[in-house]
Design a protein around this motif. Structure first.
Motif, PDB file in Angstrom:
ATOM      1  N   PRO A   1      46.737  43.669  46.592  1.00 38.99           N
ATOM      2  CA  PRO A   1      45.532  43.082  45.811  1.00 38.99           C
ATOM      3  C   PRO A   1      44.963  44.332  44.935  1.00 38.99           C
ATOM      4  O   PRO A   1      45.188  45.491  45.410  1.00 38.99           O
TER       5      PRO A   1
ATOM      6  N   GLY B   1      42.782  42.076  52.163  1.00 38.50           N
ATOM      7  CA  GLY B   1      43.193  43.480  51.350  1.00 38.50           C
ATOM      8  C   GLY B   1      44.590  44.053  52.028  1.00 38.50           C
ATOM      9  O   GLY B   1      44.800  45.022  51.758  1.00 38.50           O
TER      10      GLY B   1
ATOM     11  N   GLU C   1      33.474  47.622  42.478  1.00 39.09           N
ATOM     12  CA  GLU C   1      32.966  47.457  43.861  1.00 39.09           C
ATOM     13  C   GLU C   1      33.697  47.377  45.120  1.00 39.09           C
ATOM     14  O   GLU C   1      33.153  47.024  46.252  1.00 39.09           O
ATOM     15  N   GLY C   2      34.881  47.272  44.944  1.00 37.78           N
ATOM     16  CA  GLY C   2      35.756  47.177  46.088  1.00 37.78           C
ATOM     17  C   GLY C   2      36.223  45.540  46.420  1.00 37.78           C
ATOM     18  O   GLY C   2      36.663  45.460  47.763  1.00 37.78           O
ATOM     19  N   CYS C   3      35.886  44.883  45.396  1.00 44.79           N
ATOM     20  CA  CYS C   3      36.104  43.603  45.482  1.00 44.79           C
ATOM     21  C   CYS C   3      37.697  42.853  45.092  1.00 44.79           C
ATOM     22  O   CYS C   3      38.177  43.657  43.932  1.00 44.79           O
ATOM     23  N   THR C   4      38.225  41.909  45.467  1.00 44.20           N
ATOM     24  CA  THR C   4      39.694  41.791  45.028  1.00 44.20           C
ATOM     25  C   THR C   4      39.331  41.164  43.668  1.00 44.20           C
ATOM     26  O   THR C   4      38.850  40.032  43.447  1.00 44.20           O
ATOM     27  N   ALA C   5      39.927  41.622  42.531  1.00 41.81           N
ATOM     28  CA  ALA C   5      39.966  41.358  41.130  1.00 41.81           C
ATOM     29  C   ALA C   5      41.063  40.488  40.826  1.00 41.81           C
ATOM     30  O   ALA C   5      41.375  39.799  39.926  1.00 41.81           O
TER      31      ALA C   5
ATOM     32  N   LEU D   1      41.649  45.845  43.377  1.00 40.41           N
ATOM     33  CA  LEU D   1      40.198  46.021  43.642  1.00 40.41           C
ATOM     34  C   LEU D   1      39.481  46.415  42.615  1.00 40.41           C
ATOM     35  O   LEU D   1      40.125  47.259  41.755  1.00 40.41           O
ATOM     36  N   ASP D   2      38.210  45.767  42.215  1.00 44.07           N
ATOM     37  CA  ASP D   2      37.635  46.417  41.017  1.00 44.07           C
ATOM     38  C   ASP D   2      36.651  47.709  41.606  1.00 44.07           C
ATOM     39  O   ASP D   2      36.828  48.006  42.670  1.00 44.07           O
TER      40      ASP D   2
END
Length: 477
Positions: free
Chosen positions: A191, A166, A196-200, A193-194
């Motif tokens: 990056p 990130g 949920e905190g994940c890289t989208a 993030l979506d």
């Protein structure tokens, strides 16, 4: 509830369009002025100082181009796509023709969606990479294929750091376009993030900084070359000064030759540097007691400056001293010096006057080679001694030199000087007349040292284009 720290302050507002337009106008005007200076500059490839100045102008132009690009984007806002208007403004203000490249074509953007593998490139980015818009944007896996091999690991580390850790991207790498041209790109991105905190996805802005880096490199190389040349010049100047100090007579103040007996000479001399301390030349002055009781008086000058001229002067003065001690007369001595200069590896020209003073009869025997004749001061007046014929040393092979005699009286004053003394500025075309005009001041039993001091005060210690030597000898009773 807003923080009390900002309760009394309005929310930050974007700058007014008129303010940005004024900055753009000022930037373009300044860019045009710098570019005019750059175009008008005539660069001598052998002059490191001029190359460095030209490189700085190039760098300033590229920096102002980037500033203009950023101001255009600030004025138009992130959604504006007025490429034609911007290109027309840049072409009108910053130059026309095939060399004129629009500022907006140097900055492009991209977004890589990790969920559906979609790639979105701006039109400017296609121009930067030299790809047709219909070919589609390159994925993150395809991108290293166009990156210079040495920079592939750097790009991979930046992308991995953004997607995995990130971290924002901020770095440079080089690409090879389809036309084989290598370009340097500066990439900034983050990056996305979506929930949920994940890289989208990941977005990035890429700027072509090739010209800017080229200008910076030219400035750096020119500066290094300039510093290297300055270091060499300082070293050569130090060596020339040390060599000159080692060769010229060690005595300071007045010298009395011969040591005893009637008719002895009171001698003083002085070296006058040029306005530029770097122009250490081949000037010399010397006084030497000879084995038969006579005295050698000489001044001279070799063409050139620096270690080469000073080294040649040391060789010539050493030969002159040796031949004078061996009893060779002034005219024959000049002939040998001319032959010596003819056979040197680096040819040079020289002028000199050589005098042999015999105290018993107070007789001066002298010869000259393209040099001002000695000046004789007597009873408050001065005149140049009749000059014997003599070519410049080193000017022609087998040159013949003559010598002449002059009878001197107690109290007479002789002045020997290199031509740099009386020809030290473009405004002074009658320096010898000024020197002869000092005759009344030399009268009255002044010492040789006093007379040298008067000459230095009249002609200036540091006001000449060339260095000079002056030697003064007063005839004793």
């Amino acid at each position: 509830m807003p923080s009390h720290l900002f309760a009394d302050r309005p929310a930050p507002q974007p700058p007014e369009r008129g303010t940005v337009d004024a900055l753009i106008t000022q930037t373009r005007r300044l860019r045009g002025g710098v570019d005019a200076v750059r175009r008008d500059a005539l660069v001598d490839e052998d002059d490191a100082q001029l190359r460095w100045q030209r490189a700085l102008c190039d760098l300033a132009v590229h920096q102002l181009d980037d500033l203009g690009s950023h101001l255009d984007q600030l004025r138009d806002g992130p959604a504006a796509r007025a490429e034609d208007a911007a290109a027309h403004a840049v072409e009108s203000a910053f130059g026309q023709g095939p060399q004129a490249v629009t500022l907006l074509s140097r900055v492009g953007s991209a977004e890589w969606n990790l969920l559906n593998d979609a790639v979105s490139w701006s039109e400017e980015l296609f121009q930067i990479f030299g790809r047709a818009p219909g070919s589609g944007g390159m994925s993150l896996d395809e991108l290293p294929a166009v990156v210079v091999e040495e920079d592939q690991a750097l790009l991979t580390a930046m992308v991995t750091g953004a997607l995995v850790d990130g971290r924002p991207i901020d770095g440079e790498f080089r690409i090879v376009r389809p036309d084989a041209e290598v370009r340097t790109l500066h990439m900034m991105g983050e990056p996305v993030l979506d929930a949920e905190g994940c890289t989208a996805s990941m977005w990035a802005v890429l700027r072509d900084v090739s010209e800017l880096r080229r200008s910076q490199r030219a400035v750096r190389e020119s500066r290094d070359d300039l510093q290297r040349r300055h270091h060499i010049a300082r070293t050569e100047h130090r060596l020339a000064v040390e060599l000159q100090e080692a060769v010229l007579p060690p005595w300071r103040g007045s010298l009395r030759l011969p040591q005893g007996g009637p008719g002895a000479l009171d001698i003083a001399a002085h070296y006058l540097p040029s306005s530029s301390s770097a122009r250490i030349g081949g000037n010399w002055h010397d006084a030497l007691e000879l084995p038969d009781g006579s005295s050698l008086l000489t001044v001279g000058d070799l063409t050139g400056h620096g270690v080469t001229a000073t080294g040649a002067m040391a060789m010539l003065l050493g030969a002159l001293r040796g031949m004078a001690v061996a009893g060779i007369g002034p005219a024959a001595l000049m002939g040998h010096l001319n032959q010596l200069l003819e056979q040197t590896v680096q040819p040079a020209l020289g002028s000199a006057v050589c005098c042999r003073y015999e105290p018993a009869g107070r007789t001066l025997v002298w010869s000259g080679a393209g040099h001002p004749a000695p000046l004789l001061f007597r009873d408050g007046t001065g005149r140049a001694l009749g000059a014997p014929d003599g070519m410049l040393l080193g000017a022609t092979r087998g040159a013949a030199y003559s010598q002449t005699e002059a009878a001197l009286l107690p109290g007479d004053l002789l002045v020997l000087a290199t031509d740099g003394l009386t020809r030290h500025s473009a405004r002074d075309d009658d320096g010898q007349r000024r020197l002869l005009g000092l005759a009344p001041l030399f009268d009255g039993g002044r010492t040789a040292q006093d007379c040298v001091r008067m000459i230095v005060e009249e002609f200036g210690e540091h006001e000449r284009e060339d260095d000079a030597c002056v030697l003064v000898a007063r005839i004793g009773s």
